[in-house]
Write a protein that holds these residues in place. Structure first.
Motif: not given
Length: 462
Positions: A16, A20, A57-58, A60-61, A64, A178
Motif C-alpha cells: 500500500e 503512493f 498528506e503523505e 496522513s496516508r 492510515l 490520519g
C-alpha cells in the motif's frame, strides 16, 4: 524484518505504501539499521519499514496504513536525539522527515516563519540572512525543527530568548488515525480553547507527528560582545551566574564548562582557555553602550567571586569560533577517549540550588572509574554530563546517572531540562509528576488508543 508483527501485515503495508510513495518506502536492512538509533547508548530498535514522505498528506496516508495493519509509527528527524527517541523499539514504520524541508513562509513584519518539520535550524538561519531576523534556539546538533519542537529543545540562548515552548506559535500535526490538525495561530497571544500547541511541543512523537511548525523570530541584535572568564572554583563561577540573573544583567548566553570540558575543547577546537572552571558570556543590546554596561556589571560580579579576568571576543570571527567550539563539545569529548561509548545526560534545577548541585555532581564524578565532563546552560539551571565509557563501565555510569537525577529532583528540579524523556528517563517521571502521570496516560489513550505512536517512549500505557 522484525518479528513483533505479522509478516503478511508488513508485506501488505509495504504494498500500500509503495502505491503512493514508490521508491520512497524501503525495507532494506541498511536503511532500517540507519533508522534504528540516534546518538545515545540506549539499545537500538529496528523498524520494519522506512518511509520518506514529502507532504503532510503523505504522512496522513502513512498513518492510515499503519492503523489498518496495526504497525507502530516512529518519527525520525536528524537522528541526533540522546534518549532513544527515534529507536523503533517495537518495529513498525519509521517516518523520515528529511524530504519535508521547505521553508513555507517568512514574514519580516510579523517576525515569524512557517517551516516543514524536516528543515534544520542552520537551514532556517541561512534563509534568514539579510532579513534582519534570526532564530536563536540552538541545540548543539543541527537538529530538525520538527524534532526540536517534539523534544521541547533549547540551547545556549535560552536564558534570554526561551526554549521551543516559548518560540513555537503553531503546529500542523498528523494524529494516529490520519487526521490532520492545526494548532495555534500567528497571533502573539490567544485565550481560545485548550493550548494544543503546548501539548504537542515536548510530546516526542507519542501523540502525533509534527509536519509543520510556525516559529517566532527575533531581531538581530545591533550590538554583540562575548567573553571567556575562568574561575578558581566551580562555586565562584556558578554564584556569578546566580547573581547576574538575580540582578537582571542583560545576558544572552551564560555557558559553564568544568576544567575537564575546557581541556577537551582546547584540544579539539585549538583554543587556549585556562584549565579552570569557565563561563562563556555573550551580551546583546540595541547599542554598544548598553552591551558594554551589561558586560561591565558581569565582569564586576565575576571579580567578586574569584574570576581570573575576562578575555573579550569582540570580532564576529572570534565569537563564531567560540560558539562553534561550544556546540562541538560532544565531539570534543568523544575525542578524549576514541572508541569509547558516550553516555550523555542532563538535569535542570532551580537557579538557587545550581552551585550545590554542580559541586556535588563533580564530587560524585571524581569517585567513579570513568572520565566525565560537565557543561551547561547555567543561566537557566540546566547542565549536562558526558561520561566516556569502556564496555565494563556502562552499569556504573547508569548508577551515576540515577544519582544525578535523584539529586536534581530532591532540589526541586527535573530529570531533563532539554534532552527529553524518550525511553531512557521514563523511570523518573513518577517521582517528578506523581498522579499527574496518570493524566498523561489518559491523554495518550485518547489520542492514540492503540499505542502506535512511538510506543515505549515517555510513558508506558500497557
Amino acid at each position: 524484518m522484525a518479528t513483533a508483527h505479522n509478516i503478511s501485515a508488513i508485506e501488505a503495508a509495504m504494498g500500500e505504501l509503495h502505491d503512493f510513495l514508490g521508491d520512497r518506502v524501503s525495507a532494506g536492512e541498511a536503511v532500517r539499521e540507519q533508522h534504528s538509533h540516534g546518538e545515545s547508548t540506549h539499545p537500538p530498535g529496528m523498524p520494519d519499514l522506512v518511509c520518506f514522505p514529502a507532504t503532510t498528506e503523505e504522512v496522513s496516508r502513512i498513518a492510515l496504513v499503519s492503523a489498518r495493519h496495526g504497525l507502530p509509527i516512529v518519527p525520525f528527524g536528524a537522528g541526533t536525539s540522546l534518549e532513544g527517541h527515534v529507536h523503533a523499539l517495537r518495529g513498525g514504520i519509521s517516518i523520515d522527515m528529511s524530504r519535508m524541508n521547505r521553508i513555507l513562509r517568512v514574514s519580516i513584519d510579523d517576525m515569524d516563519a512557517t517551516v516543514e518539520a524536516g528543515v534544520s535550524r542552520k537551514q532556517l538561519q541561512q534563509a534568514l540572512d539579510n532579513t534582519g531576523l534570526t532564530f536563536f534556539i540552538d541545540p548543539g546538533a543541527d537538529a530538525t525543527l520538527g524534532g526540536m519542537a517534539a523534544t521541547r529543545a533549547s540551547g545556549t540562548t535560552a536564558v534570554r530568548y526561551g526554549t521551543m515552548r516559548e518560540n513555537v506559535l503553531g503546529l500542523t500535526v498528523v494524529l494516529a488515525d490520519g487526521r490532520i490538525i492545526h494548532t495555534g495561530t500567528r497571533a502573539r497571544k490567544s485565550s481560545a480553547g485548550y493550548d494544543l500547541t503546548r501539548l504537542f511541543v515536548g510530546s516526542e512523537g507519542t501523540l502525533g507527528i509534527i509536519t509543520e511548525v510556525t516559529l517566532r523570530l527575533h531581531a538581530q541584535p545591533e550590538a554583540v560582545t562575548a567573553a571567556i572568564c575562568a574561575f578558581e572554583t566551580i562555586e565562584g563561577a556558578v554564584k556569578t551566574v546566580i547573581e547576574a540573573i538575580q540582578l537582571g544583567v542583560a545576558v544572552a548566553r551564560i555557558e559553564f564548562m568544568d576544567e575537564h570540558q575546557v581541556d577537551a575543547v582546547n584540544r579539539y577546537s585549538h583554543l587556549d582557555m585556562l584549565l579552570k572552571p569557565t563561563l562563556l558570556f555573550e551580551f546583546h543590546g540595541v547599542s554598544q553602550a548598553s552591551v558594554e554596561e551589561a558586560a561591565q556589571m558581569a565582569e564586576q560580579l565575576a571579580s567578586e567571586h574569584g574570576s581570573l579576568g575576562f578575555q573579550w571576543q569582540t570580532t564576529l570571527a572570534d565569537r563564531e569560533r567560540l560558539w562553534k567550539a561550544r556546540h562541538d563539545v560532544y565531539y570534543a569529548t568523544r575525542a578524549l577517549r576514541p572508541g569509547s561509548d558516550l553516555l550523555t545526560t542532563d538535569v535542570c534545577v532551580p537557579i538557587s540550588r545550581l552551585a550545590e548541585c554542580i559541586v556535588a555532581t563533580r564530587a560524585d564524578l571524581d569517585s567513579v572509574s570513568f572520565p566525565a565532563v560537565m557543561v551547561g546552560h547555567v543561566g537557566d539551571g540546566n547542565f549536562h554530563v558526558q561520561c566516556l565509557l569502556g564496555p565494563d563501565q556502562i552499569e556504573e555510569a547508569n548508577q551515576f546517572a540515577q544519582r544525578l537525577v535523584e539529586r536534581a529532583q530532591a532540589m526541586g528540579g527535573t530529570c531533563t531540562g532539554e534532552h527529553g524523556v524518550g525511553s531512557g528517563k521514563k523511570k523518573y517521571l513518577y517521582a517528578e509528576h506523581g498522579e499527574g502521570l496518570e493524566v498523561m496516560r489518559a491523554i495518550k489513550r485518547t489520542l492514540d488508543p492503540d499505542n502506535r505512536m512511538n510506543p515505549g517512549k515517555v510513558l508506558d500505557v500497557d
